[in-house]
Design an enzyme around this catalytic site. Structure first.
Site, short mmCIF file in Angstrom:
data_model
loop_
_atom_site.label_atom_id
_atom_site.label_comp_id
_atom_site.label_asym_id
_atom_site.label_seq_id
_atom_site.Cartn_x
_atom_site.Cartn_y
_atom_site.Cartn_z
N GLU A 1 0.65 -1.13 0.05
CA GLU A 1 -0.01 0.04 -0.02
C GLU A 1 0.88 1.28 -0.04
OE1 GLU A 1 -3.08 2.42 -0.36
OE2 GLU A 1 -3.38 0.34 -0.43
N GLU B 1 1.24 6.54 -7.08
CA GLU B 1 0.36 7.47 -7.57
C GLU B 1 0.84 8.94 -7.41
OE1 GLU B 1 -2.70 6.57 -4.51
OE2 GLU B 1 -3.53 4.87 -5.64
#
Length: 126
Positions: free
Chosen positions: A70, A77
């Site tokens: 994550e 991102e």
């Protein structure tokens, strides 16, 4: 020089930056907060069901792997957003989708590990 731009010369400074990064992901990413909560629930369940050493190793591997992937997903991102200035780009979309896919695969792995460890223990209760 600015402490945030020069090469880390002290180990403690590197640790501080690392904790800042973890805190940033936790503060800014809803999914990270969910993963941390579910991981803590799994760890508490491990204590409740008195896991053996091998079960603990698999459980902790699964939990930490989800957290790590994550964090890596969030890095991808942010890099894509930085380079595209938050504008759509097909390659940026591919990168984000693949990173999200890695998180999904890791979460599925964690669910499989949890099922293998906890389902037999839950079935014994009933």
């Amino acid at each position: 020089k600015d402490k945030n731009t020069e090469k880390n010369k002290q180990f403690i400074t590197s640790i501080e930056f690392a904790f800042t990064g973890i805190k940033t992901v936790f503060d800014e990413e809803r999914n990270m907060r969910k993963h941390v909560l579910l991981g803590i629930v799994a760890i508490i369940a491990g204590f409740v069901f008195r896991l053996n050493q091998m079960e603990w190793l698999w459980l902790l591997l699964a939990v930490f792997l989800v957290w790590i992937v994550e964090i890596i997903n969030t890095v991808f991102e942010n890099v894509v957003d930085m380079f595209t200035d938050f504008h759509f780009h097909p390659i940026g979309k591919k990168i984000k989708d693949m990173a999200a896919g890695a998180v999904l695969m890791t979460a599925v792995f964690a669910l499989v590990v949890a099922a293998i460890i906890f389902l037999p223990k839950l079935l014994q209760l009933f």
